[in-house]
Design a protein around this motif. Structure first.
Motif, PDB file in Angstrom:
ATOM      1  N   GLN A  16       0.849  -1.362   0.059  1.00 24.63           N
ATOM      2  CA  GLN A  16      -0.085  -0.014   0.100  1.00 24.63           C
ATOM      3  C   GLN A  16       0.845   1.103  -0.145  1.00 24.63           C
ATOM      4  N   VAL A  17       1.861   1.189   0.686  1.00 24.70           N
ATOM      5  CA  VAL A  17       2.843   2.452   0.812  1.00 24.70           C
ATOM      6  C   VAL A  17       3.636   2.503  -0.541  1.00 24.70           C
ATOM      7  N   LEU A  18       4.329   1.403  -0.876  1.00 32.18           N
ATOM      8  CA  LEU A  18       5.015   1.357  -2.349  1.00 32.18           C
ATOM      9  C   LEU A  18       4.283   1.700  -3.392  1.00 32.18           C
ATOM     10  N   LEU A  19       2.764   1.247  -3.568  1.00 32.98           N
ATOM     11  CA  LEU A  19       2.132   1.310  -4.524  1.00 32.98           C
ATOM     12  C   LEU A  19       2.487   0.228  -5.509  1.00 32.98           C
ATOM     13  N   GLN A  20       2.802  -0.605  -5.031  1.00 28.38           N
ATOM     14  CA  GLN A  20       3.141  -2.075  -5.824  1.00 28.38           C
ATOM     15  C   GLN A  20       2.343  -3.108  -5.343  1.00 28.38           C
ATOM     16  N   ALA A  21       2.317  -4.323  -6.274  1.00 25.74           N
ATOM     17  CA  ALA A  21       1.479  -5.454  -6.084  1.00 25.74           C
ATOM     18  C   ALA A  21       2.018  -6.103  -4.959  1.00 25.74           C
ATOM     19  N   PRO A  22       1.357  -6.783  -4.000  1.00 26.13           N
ATOM     20  CA  PRO A  22       1.715  -7.484  -3.045  1.00 26.13           C
ATOM     21  C   PRO A  22       3.010  -8.643  -3.410  1.00 26.13           C
ATOM     22  N   ARG A  23       2.559  -9.184  -4.563  1.00 26.90           N
ATOM     23  CA  ARG A  23       3.772 -10.231  -4.935  1.00 26.90           C
ATOM     24  C   ARG A  23       4.992  -9.717  -5.197  1.00 26.90           C
ATOM     25  N   SER A  24       4.880  -8.402  -5.753  1.00 29.66           N
ATOM     26  CA  SER A  24       6.225  -7.676  -6.090  1.00 29.66           C
ATOM     27  C   SER A  24       6.834  -7.421  -4.733  1.00 29.66           C
ATOM     28  N   VAL A  25       6.337  -7.085  -3.712  1.00 32.00           N
ATOM     29  CA  VAL A  25       6.894  -6.333  -2.492  1.00 32.00           C
ATOM     30  C   VAL A  25       7.233  -7.714  -1.852  1.00 32.00           C
ATOM     31  N   GLN A  26       6.820  -8.805  -1.964  1.00 29.80           N
ATOM     32  CA  GLN A  26       7.150 -10.211  -1.410  1.00 29.80           C
ATOM     33  C   GLN A  26       8.548 -10.618  -2.080  1.00 29.80           C
ATOM     34  N   CYS A  27       8.754 -10.414  -3.493  1.00 27.58           N
ATOM     35  CA  CYS A  27       9.901 -10.566  -4.165  1.00 27.58           C
ATOM     36  C   CYS A  27      10.901  -9.906  -3.677  1.00 27.58           C
ATOM     37  N   ARG A  28      10.661  -8.611  -3.716  1.00 21.17           N
ATOM     38  CA  ARG A  28      11.495  -7.453  -3.133  1.00 21.17           C
ATOM     39  C   ARG A  28      12.321  -7.995  -1.731  1.00 21.17           C
ATOM     40  N   LEU A  29      11.121  -8.199  -0.932  1.00 17.84           N
ATOM     41  CA  LEU A  29      11.553  -8.713   0.570  1.00 17.84           C
ATOM     42  C   LEU A  29      12.526  -9.924   0.404  1.00 17.84           C
ATOM     43  N   ALA A  30      12.028 -10.945  -0.440  1.00 15.35           N
ATOM     44  CA  ALA A  30      12.864 -12.214  -0.339  1.00 15.35           C
ATOM     45  C   ALA A  30      14.199 -11.830  -0.937  1.00 15.35           C
ATOM     46  N   ASP A  31      14.293 -11.083  -1.972  1.00 19.40           N
ATOM     47  CA  ASP A  31      15.617 -10.857  -2.622  1.00 19.40           C
ATOM     48  C   ASP A  31      16.539 -10.115  -1.801  1.00 19.40           C
ATOM     49  N   ALA A  32      16.064  -8.960  -0.873  1.00 24.33           N
ATOM     50  CA  ALA A  32      16.728  -8.307  -0.132  1.00 24.33           C
ATOM     51  C   ALA A  32      17.474  -9.150   1.168  1.00 24.33           C
ATOM     52  N   ARG A  33      16.510  -9.883   1.679  1.00 23.62           N
ATOM     53  CA  ARG A  33      16.719 -10.878   2.943  1.00 23.62           C
ATOM     54  C   ARG A  33      17.708 -11.745   2.227  1.00 23.62           C
ATOM     55  N   ARG A  34      17.742 -12.402   1.025  1.00 24.85           N
ATOM     56  CA  ARG A  34      18.426 -13.231   0.579  1.00 24.85           C
ATOM     57  C   ARG A  34      20.132 -12.738   0.534  1.00 24.85           C
ATOM     58  N   VAL A  35      20.123 -11.588  -0.344  1.00 20.91           N
ATOM     59  CA  VAL A  35      21.405 -10.916  -0.266  1.00 20.91           C
ATOM     60  C   VAL A  35      21.949 -10.575   1.001  1.00 20.91           C
ATOM     61  N   ARG A  53      20.683  -4.612  -9.817  1.00 21.68           N
ATOM     62  CA  ARG A  53      21.691  -5.717  -9.983  1.00 21.68           C
ATOM     63  C   ARG A  53      21.412  -6.852  -8.542  1.00 21.68           C
ATOM     64  N   VAL A  54      21.029  -6.131  -7.570  1.00 14.67           N
ATOM     65  CA  VAL A  54      20.843  -6.861  -6.392  1.00 14.67           C
ATOM     66  C   VAL A  54      19.931  -7.882  -6.461  1.00 14.67           C
ATOM     67  N   ARG A  55      18.721  -7.663  -7.319  1.00 13.95           N
ATOM     68  CA  ARG A  55      17.782  -8.630  -7.819  1.00 13.95           C
ATOM     69  C   ARG A  55      18.123  -9.570  -8.606  1.00 13.95           C
ATOM     70  N   LEU A  56      19.112  -9.132  -9.406  1.00 18.85           N
ATOM     71  CA  LEU A  56      19.728 -10.232 -10.368  1.00 18.85           C
ATOM     72  C   LEU A  56      20.617 -11.322  -9.479  1.00 18.85           C
ATOM     73  N   ILE A  57      21.285 -10.736  -8.724  1.00 20.21           N
ATOM     74  CA  ILE A  57      22.284 -11.490  -7.836  1.00 20.21           C
ATOM     75  C   ILE A  57      21.384 -12.414  -7.001  1.00 20.21           C
ATOM     76  N   ALA A  58      20.242 -11.911  -6.340  1.00 26.03           N
ATOM     77  CA  ALA A  58      19.536 -12.739  -5.556  1.00 26.03           C
ATOM     78  C   ALA A  58      18.889 -13.856  -6.397  1.00 26.03           C
ATOM     79  N   SER A  59      18.453 -13.520  -7.584  1.00 25.10           N
ATOM     80  CA  SER A  59      17.775 -14.628  -8.334  1.00 25.10           C
ATOM     81  C   SER A  59      19.000 -15.660  -8.771  1.00 25.10           C
TER      82      SER A  59
END
Length: 178
Positions: free
Chosen positions: A66-85, A105-111
């Protein structure tokens, strides 16, 4: 005597500085998102009902969406990628927070990291914390294009594709998280 900079070089320096600031801002947002999710998880641990506890912990991504104006799934992916890295590649996380690499690039590395089979596949050199040199602008030739010699046709620069999101959201694995 003061050095007179070419206006184009000055603009390039400003752009480079802004890119570092943008990457640092992305890292700050990612760190705050993880803090928020951790806070909600700690709050959920105090709830006795297991179903309500699970829903409360999972609702953090919905609140952030709601705050980021993004879909919940996109936020879940961002959280998972950030936590992984952050958890598995601390030197990469440091480079992210310093603005040396951006969120893309962080998302690519996390993937890529998600595709590794075990934790022993990840080894970061201890020298990675040394500052990375900033690229210096190449001198421009007024007579022709950079790197061209008389009689040769100028070579166009190679385009660097940069999609807005990684090709597979949250990596290519089909794991589900609770």
């Amino acid at each position: 005597m003061a050095t007179v900079l070419d206006p184009a070089d000055a603009l390039l320096e400003q752009i480079a500085s802004l890119e570092v600031a943008r990457a640092q801002a992305e890292a700050a947002v990612a760190a705050r998102m993880l803090q928020f999710q951790d806070l909600r998880r700690r709050e959920a641990e105090a709830i006795a009902d297991p179903e309500r506890r699970r829903l409360t912990a999972a609702y953090a991504a919905d609140e952030l969406s709601q705050v980021l104006l993004q879909a919940p799934r996109s936020v879940q992916c961002r959280l998972a990628d950030a936590r992984r890295v952050r958890n598995r590649l601390p030197l990469t996380w440091e480079a992210f927070t310093a603005g040396k690499i951006d969120g893309y690039r962080v998302r690519l590395i996390a993937s890529a990291l998600d595709k590794l089979r075990d934790n022993h596949s990840v080894i970061e050199p201890t020298t990675a914390s040394a500052p990375m040199p900033r690229p210096t602008p190449r001198p421009r030739s007024r007579a022709g294009s950079i790197g061209s010699s008389p009689g040769s046709s100028p070579r166009p620069p190679r385009p660097v594709p940069r999609p807005s999101t990684p090709s597979a959201p949250c990596g290519s694995s089909t794991k589900t998280t609770a």
